[in-house]
Design an enzyme around this catalytic site. Sequence first.
Site, mmCIF file in Angstrom:
data_model
loop_
_atom_site.group_PDB
_atom_site.id
_atom_site.type_symbol
_atom_site.label_atom_id
_atom_site.label_comp_id
_atom_site.label_asym_id
_atom_site.label_seq_id
_atom_site.Cartn_x
_atom_site.Cartn_y
_atom_site.Cartn_z
ATOM 1 C CB CYS A 199 16.377 5.989 -18.636
ATOM 2 S SG CYS A 199 14.776 5.949 -17.793
ATOM 3 C CB SER A 209 -2.187 11.556 -1.914
ATOM 4 O OG SER A 209 -3.346 10.790 -2.050
ATOM 5 C CB ALA A 210 3.315 11.582 -1.520
ATOM 6 C CE LYS A 257 -11.702 11.918 2.589
ATOM 7 N NZ LYS A 257 -10.325 12.137 2.200
ATOM 8 C CB SER A 297 -7.066 7.205 4.527
ATOM 9 O OG SER A 297 -8.080 6.326 4.140
ATOM 10 C CB CYS A 314 16.707 9.388 -15.880
ATOM 11 S SG CYS A 314 15.096 10.184 -15.750
ATOM 12 C CB THR A 361 -0.901 -0.004 1.259
ATOM 13 O OG1 THR A 361 -1.796 -1.108 1.152
ATOM 14 C CG2 THR A 361 -1.689 1.273 1.382
ATOM 15 C CG HIS A 420 -3.222 13.841 5.660
ATOM 16 N ND1 HIS A 420 -3.783 14.499 4.597
ATOM 17 C CD2 HIS A 420 -3.139 12.542 5.290
ATOM 18 C CE1 HIS A 420 -4.029 13.629 3.621
ATOM 19 N NE2 HIS A 420 -3.628 12.430 4.013
HETATM 20 C C1 LIG Z 1 -4.630 6.010 -2.914
HETATM 21 C C2 LIG Z 1 -4.033 6.214 -1.563
HETATM 22 C C3 LIG Z 1 -3.687 7.489 -1.138
HETATM 23 C C4 LIG Z 1 -3.145 7.678 0.140
HETATM 24 N N1 LIG Z 1 -2.749 8.927 0.498
HETATM 25 C C5 LIG Z 1 -2.169 9.109 1.726
HETATM 26 C C6 LIG Z 1 -1.646 10.381 2.083
HETATM 27 O O1 LIG Z 1 -1.651 11.324 1.293
HETATM 28 N N2 LIG Z 1 -1.150 10.549 3.333
HETATM 29 C C7 LIG Z 1 -1.104 9.534 4.238
HETATM 30 O O2 LIG Z 1 -0.656 9.737 5.344
HETATM 31 N N3 LIG Z 1 -1.538 8.293 3.896
HETATM 32 C C8 LIG Z 1 -2.060 8.056 2.659
HETATM 33 N N4 LIG Z 1 -2.504 6.810 2.300
HETATM 34 C C9 LIG Z 1 -2.485 5.745 3.288
HETATM 35 C C10 LIG Z 1 -1.141 5.090 3.436
HETATM 36 O O3 LIG Z 1 -0.585 4.834 2.168
HETATM 37 C C11 LIG Z 1 -1.290 3.794 4.214
HETATM 38 O O4 LIG Z 1 -1.970 4.056 5.409
HETATM 39 C C12 LIG Z 1 0.034 3.156 4.565
HETATM 40 O O5 LIG Z 1 0.837 3.040 3.425
HETATM 41 C C13 LIG Z 1 -0.171 1.799 5.182
HETATM 42 O O6 LIG Z 1 1.083 1.254 5.482
HETATM 43 P P1 LIG Z 1 1.244 -0.209 6.062
HETATM 44 O O7 LIG Z 1 2.663 -0.357 6.455
HETATM 45 O O8 LIG Z 1 0.197 -0.431 7.071
HETATM 46 O O9 LIG Z 1 0.842 -1.170 4.861
HETATM 47 P P2 LIG Z 1 1.680 -1.696 3.616
HETATM 48 O O10 LIG Z 1 2.456 -0.638 2.974
HETATM 49 O O11 LIG Z 1 0.724 -2.442 2.760
HETATM 50 O O12 LIG Z 1 2.700 -2.709 4.282
HETATM 51 C C14 LIG Z 1 2.417 -4.042 4.533
HETATM 52 C C15 LIG Z 1 3.554 -4.883 4.030
HETATM 53 O O13 LIG Z 1 3.351 -6.220 4.418
HETATM 54 C C16 LIG Z 1 3.845 -7.072 3.431
HETATM 55 N N5 LIG Z 1 3.210 -8.373 3.585
HETATM 56 C C17 LIG Z 1 1.920 -8.693 3.389
HETATM 57 N N6 LIG Z 1 1.715 -9.990 3.664
HETATM 58 C C18 LIG Z 1 2.901 -10.508 4.017
HETATM 59 C C19 LIG Z 1 3.326 -11.805 4.412
HETATM 60 N N7 LIG Z 1 2.486 -12.817 4.486
HETATM 61 N N8 LIG Z 1 4.644 -11.988 4.682
HETATM 62 C C20 LIG Z 1 5.521 -10.969 4.611
HETATM 63 N N9 LIG Z 1 5.157 -9.712 4.244
HETATM 64 C C21 LIG Z 1 3.860 -9.498 3.978
HETATM 65 C C22 LIG Z 1 3.491 -6.356 2.162
HETATM 66 O O14 LIG Z 1 4.337 -6.766 1.107
HETATM 67 C C23 LIG Z 1 3.666 -4.889 2.530
HETATM 68 O O15 LIG Z 1 4.924 -4.391 2.150
HETATM 69 C C24 LIG Z 1 -2.999 6.578 1.008
HETATM 70 C C25 LIG Z 1 -3.304 5.300 0.567
HETATM 71 C C26 LIG Z 1 -3.778 5.115 -0.720
HETATM 72 C C27 LIG Z 1 -4.038 3.740 -1.215
#
Ligand SMILES: Cc1cc2nc3c(=O)[nH]c(=O)nc-3n(C[C@H](O)[C@H](O)[C@H](O)COP(=O)(O)OP(=O)(O)OC[C@H]3O[C@@H](n4cnc5c(N)ncnc54)[C@H](O)[C@@H]3O)c2cc1C
Lengths: 325, 513
Positions: free
Chosen positions: B483, B80-81, B286, B376, B441, B75, B84
Amino acid sequence: MNSENHVKVAIIGAGPSGIGLALGLAKRGVKSVLLIDRNEEIGGIPSVYKKKQGGVRTFINLIRGRVVFGEQYTQWLAGKLAKAEPAIWLKSKVIEVEPSEKRITLINPDQGKVHVTANAVVMACGARENSSIELGWLSGTRTGRTFFSKTLLELMDHHNVLPIKQPVIVGSDLNAYAAAAKLRTMGASNATILDTRSRPKSPLYSRIYFQRWKSYPKYHGKVKSARFIGNGAASAIEVNNSMTIPCDGIVLSGDLIPNSELAMLAHMNVEVHSRKPVVNSDYQLSEPGWFATGNILGGFHSAEWCYLHGKRVAKFVATYLKNNK
Amino acid sequence: MKSQIDVSGRIFYEWPDEGCRKEMRFSDPSQLAEEPYDVVIIGAGVVGSALAYKLSQYKLRLLLVDKNYDVGEGTSKGSSAIIHTGFDAAVGTLESQLVTKASIMWPELIENLKIPFQQCGAVLIAVDNEQYNQLEKIHQKAIDNGVTDVKVLTSGEVKELVPNVSPEARGGMSIPRESIIDAFSIPIAFSEVALANGTDILLGVEIVDVEDADKSIKKIVTASGKSIPTKLIVNVAGLGSSKITPKYNGKFFDLNPRRGQFIIYDEFSRSMVDKILLPIPTAQTKGVLVIPTISGNLLAGPTAEDFPLDDETAADTTIDGLELMLKGASRLMPSLKDLPRIGSFAGIRCACSQGTYQIRYNDGHPGILTVSGIRSTGVTSSPALAEYLVEGLAKECGLSLVKNPEATDSRPENRWPGWWKRPYENNGAVKNRPEYGRIICNCENISQGEIIDALSSPLQPFTLDAIKRRTWTQTGRCQGFDCMAKIAKIISEHCNIPLNKITKKGPGSEIAC
Ligand SMILES: Cc1cc2nc3c(=O)[nH]c(=O)nc-3n(C[C@H](O)[C@H](O)[C@H](O)COP(=O)(O)OP(=O)(O)OC[C@H]3O[C@@H](n4cnc5c(N)ncnc54)[C@H](O)[C@@H]3O)c2cc1C
Ligand SMILES: Cc1cc2nc3c(=O)[nH]c(=O)nc-3n(C[C@H](O)[C@H](O)[C@H](O)COP(=O)(O)OP(=O)(O)OC[C@H]3O[C@@H](n4cnc5c(N)ncnc54)[C@H](O)[C@@H]3O)c2cc1C
């Protein structure tokens, strides 16, 4: 070399058009010409297409009445260029231009960041292929093994790697059929070719390139939408939400987009959508003393056309120099 | 015997063939610590890697595992990077607390972590009366959330702040501390510091089972059947987390991917907008944001489309989605309808029907922590969330926290990304290393030197996508036309991997079939 250099004419791009231009200037006695290219060798697009046993020749050399490999075409250009003796800077990327001072800024490994001023500057930067979003009818995940035909050719001709064995090619122009034929000579199966048009754009090239095998790529026309499928790498493409065509790689070969960014960056007139730089009948850009030649002007032109065009534009550049001493 | 805390951690990739540097291939658990780990973190997204970063400040044996071939490839790679402020969060929730706290931490953190960041500010824009009437409520909510530097704007003030805004703009609100960040760099930076502090990292390793969950020493089991002993387990596997919970009897919860598609505009559009433009959410939607990126592009998005877990099309971009975004974005700024676009992408949020920020200590058995539904705001909240989890692990799971005086909280100065610091601007640097003057690049003007720096960086990545996230190569308007083959060649030569084995993102995505 000091960090501020002055030349009569700076040419950005040493492809067929930039080389044609350098030759045209030499013929008119213009001295102090600098030919600049970001690549390691001169030749532009043709230099990517290496000579290969059993390979497909795609460069028409009207002057000698032959069809040759890009590499041979480049050698022919290099031979001509040797007589003109311009200064040539390779591995030199122009990153910025300043229209009113006729200054360009470039980066290369020997000198770092350097400025060059000139009495006239010519943009001979060529064009690139459309990305999938620019085509507008492609969707899905950006999978591995999705190539532009140029990237594919770099891998096949420069590095002798066959990336795809069961190709789907998006687009039906000369490039598409050239890529299909090159893949075939290296052992891939006949490509499936997709396009929005009912008939291929360049059916002639299907015939020319595939005559030797007597079997031709399959064409799917009137495609409204196509979706890439594949987790790691491309495994299929779904057409019009119905038919699924299996593959192990996809080649994008669309219309070309002019490499007009330097002009845009300097606020010269460039059409927003086509990104064609606006030129007058002398191929002068919206800033006096700045010219454009070859594929940067838009459309799809052969290497030979670009070479001859460069020679033609040299006349206008020489006239400009004479009138603006 | 190694000392209890390694000076620096080890990193391995589980890779089936010669597509990986030999010395980095994970083939046997004996390559890891001899004694059980204190904590194994499953999932190296922003949350898992932030937790590793925080825990690595203490004397602990740590292992960070991810199934992908780089950190942050779930994820976290498609957001959106935006950092907030939390101005519009549901008041009083844990999410709101953590986001607000983290938004204050980031300006200092980015200096330590060497992450490009810009406090560009956001402007909320009302384009009709219905939206205009909501402004007061939104303003009050911001105040209640502790974001007191917001300001309600007249239409004239909106136009002044956003010169190209829609003529329909009735008014708005400025949120000066909303910021943009290089989100790609976040999990990379956290993991690099953790690694420097002795955390071991395994990539390309999927955890499929947990053995001895009820014992004090538990074992995580990899897809290839290797088992690794540990005292505590933290499951922060994002969309993968609900598959692991049943293996340790964790409480049920269900997840599904919620897609967000984006359009990427050409860099030339960036000069038209220097603030984040936010629509006012209505009952139906939204809305679509317009977001300047730190690397100099402009995004419009995201959509919010739900899919079942494991739906293979969840991360697709669609033609309808693009239309939707164009429509939404041009409501805020009409000229966006016609500006050249160079690409699109989709991210997938981890939506959880049991609610966001699910945090369960001793889930199923003592010593297991499940964290999920960070839907989010995880990019923003990650450092505050990680602190919160460290405290929780000590309190709830008895993790003993002894500061490691040798631990660092920073990346070295030379880890500022090249695209941010522009080595070619420094002729001395080019003189010392001519590779910095060899542009590879052409869209982003990234040199061979920067690509080699990325390849030799601590996680020693070697996929095209991993290099992309560190250098921003292949992301410009040519989308790799110029590139891609050159970068593949550089990776091949630098890492001694055959060219046809170079991958986009791991085994199965080789550039040649
Ligand atoms: C469209 C969009 C826009 C967003 N915009 C924003 C923003 O502007 N600002 C903000 O703060 N947040 C934003 N977010 C939210 C933010 O991206 C997420 O809350 C955050 O990235 C979640 O991180 P995580 O570490 O929980 O999940 P993830 O990044 O999904 O990490 C989980 C990891 O676990 C690994 N994994 C899964 N299963 C296994 C397994 N069985 N064994 C080993 N590894 C495994 C995966 O490979 C993954 O790397 C946005 C999200 C989206 C989709
Ligand atoms: C993928 C592809 C395949 C083609 N195949 C064929 C074919 O088979 N037969 C055929 O006849 N024609 C073919 N063409 C058409 C081809 O473009 C022309 O034949 C010809 O090469 C165009 O000449 P040019 O000099 O205008 O541009 P190019 O050949 O593209 O040369 C432009 C040069 O400018 C340099 N440059 C650009 N920007 C900068 C900068 N900022 N700084 C420094 N240097 C710069 C580039 O490195 C390049 O070397 C093909 C085109 C493409 C894109």
